[in-house]
Design an enzyme around this catalytic site. Structure first.
Site, mmCIF file in Angstrom:
data_model
loop_
_atom_site.group_PDB
_atom_site.id
_atom_site.type_symbol
_atom_site.label_atom_id
_atom_site.label_comp_id
_atom_site.label_asym_id
_atom_site.label_seq_id
_atom_site.Cartn_x
_atom_site.Cartn_y
_atom_site.Cartn_z
ATOM 1 N N ASP A 95 0.859 -1.183 0.000
ATOM 2 C CA ASP A 95 0.000 0.000 0.000
ATOM 3 C C ASP A 95 0.894 1.230 0.000
ATOM 4 O O ASP A 95 1.688 1.435 0.915
ATOM 5 C CB ASP A 95 -0.903 -0.013 1.245
ATOM 6 C CG ASP A 95 -2.072 0.949 1.143
ATOM 7 O OD1 ASP A 95 -1.946 1.973 0.444
ATOM 8 O OD2 ASP A 95 -3.117 0.681 1.780
ATOM 9 N N ARG B 239 -0.312 4.404 -0.238
ATOM 10 C CA ARG B 239 -1.105 5.596 0.063
ATOM 11 C C ARG B 239 -0.556 6.366 1.262
ATOM 12 O O ARG B 239 0.157 5.819 2.109
ATOM 13 C CB ARG B 239 -2.561 5.196 0.350
ATOM 14 C CG ARG B 239 -3.322 4.745 -0.872
ATOM 15 C CD ARG B 239 -4.710 4.259 -0.521
ATOM 16 N NE ARG B 239 -4.690 3.022 0.265
ATOM 17 C CZ ARG B 239 -5.770 2.371 0.669
ATOM 18 N NH1 ARG B 239 -6.970 2.854 0.385
ATOM 19 N NH2 ARG B 239 -5.654 1.253 1.357
#
Length: 363
Positions: free
Chosen positions: A295, A297
């Site tokens: 991930d 983000r």
């Protein structure tokens, strides 16, 4: 300094655009300078020109290196000496996993070790920031700033760039306006812009939430395929609609729509990951083969928007404990996690299971 000169942050925006178009950039650190260009879109002419400057290397992330059985002597990156006969096709096949299964026998590799690799590391971080494949062709150059000026290339200080990418960027609210919606006629849309010229982010305000009370909140990462065209491969669209409906029924809420497509890797790389999933890899394995982490983000953005809107605490609609932890770390108190279990389909059942098993989602 002349106020018309671009700042490092503004040069960073230029560098992203250059890399997406296949234009080289210059990174500097004191007397050391590195010319870097994205492996996915380098042209044969530019590769040939790079070879006239010195020994060209290819820098990959440790994730991509692991897939190719390359030793990552530099920890999070691996540097390869570019073979003298390697052309654009060889470079792209090394950087892009699309044909790994068709052509599994790659190499032999000549790994580089020792020396200062900080500028090469900054180059890969820039590639991620530009949402191209995190693989960069690099060659040292003398007099980097003069070289950049004579070749009309963007030049960045390596250390300052790494610091900017690590710490995030300032957010400014550009505008907000009333926006009646299906779930609530009392709606308002806030537009936020980062100072580095990257994606804008949005806050959808339902009703008139009390700033002194916890607000029902959803951090939702943009998903063109799920939110717009009804993809059955994920649960994003149903989560978006369910969150808005819950806020409408509650009479108040904040939906943060963050432009971090594909867990932060961008739509093009997300489609590359989908292609790998068609070959039998799960979503985490696909990201790793591309050279990304599970991930990519940055949930700090959501916390900063909430603060700018005047909120201090939330009822957070999420199945992801990482979002809860980041909100608390950033000073937004999560008084309750509200489960959001919707949208399971035959096509996304394995994807959801992987999120639960490998990413810790509470499903």
């Amino acid at each position: 300094m002349n106020a018309l000169f671009p700042t490092t942050t503004e040069r960073l925006a230029r560098a992203r655009a250059d890399l997406r178009m296949g234009v080289a950039i210059i990174l500097t650190d004191g007397d050391d300078s590195l010319l870097a260009i994205g492996a996915e879109n380098v042209s044969a002419d530019r590769l040939a020109e790079m070879r006239t400057l010195g020994d060209v290397s290819l820098t990959l992330t440790a994730r991509r290196a692991e897939t190719l059985k390359i030793r990552a002597y530099d920890g999070d990156i691996a540097r390869l000496r570019l073979p003298s006969d390697a052309g654009v096709a060889w470079i792209r096949a090394t950087a892009d996993p699309a044909d790994d299964l068709l052509h599994p026998m790659k190499g032999p590799w000549s790994e580089l070790r020792g020396g200062d690799c900080q500028l090469a590391r900054a180059a890969v971080q820039l590639a991620k920031s530009a949402q191209i494949l995190p693989a960069m062709l690099c060659v040292p150059v003398d007099g980097g700033r003069n070289f950049a000026s004579s070749h009309d290339l963007t030049v960045l200080d390596g250390a300052a760039t790494e610091l900017l990418l690590k710490n995030g960027h300032a957010l400014t609210q550009v505008v907000h306006a009333r926006l009646p919606m299906t779930v609530s006629e009392a709606g308002r849309l806030h537009i936020f812009r980062t100072d580095d010229g990257s994606s804008e982010h949005y806050a959808v305000e339902i009703g008139s939430p009390d700033r002194d009370q916890p607000v029902l909140t959803r951090l939702h990462s943009a998903c063109f395929t799920g939110d717009v065209i009804g993809s059955l491969k994920c649960d994003c669209g149903p989560q978006l609609n369910a969150a808005l409906a819950a806020m409408g029924q509650n009479g108040a809420g904040i939906l943060l729509y963050l432009n971090q497509e594909g867990r932060g890797i961008g739509l093009a790389n997300k489609m590359r990951a989908y292609s790998l999933q068609d070959q039998g890899f799960d979503t985490v394995e696909a990201n790793h083969r591309l050279g990304f982490e599970d991930d990519e983000r940055d949930f700090r953005t959501g916390a900063e928007i909430l603060k700018k809107l005047g909120f201090k605490s939330v009822h957070l609609m999420t199945n992801n404990p990482a979002k809860v932890a980041k909100m608390n770390d950033m000073g937004i108190k999560v008084v309750e996690r509200v489960a959001l279990k919707v949208g399971e389909t035959e096509q996304n059942r394995a994807y959801l299971a992987t999120k639960a098993k490998k990413s810790g989602h509470l499903l």
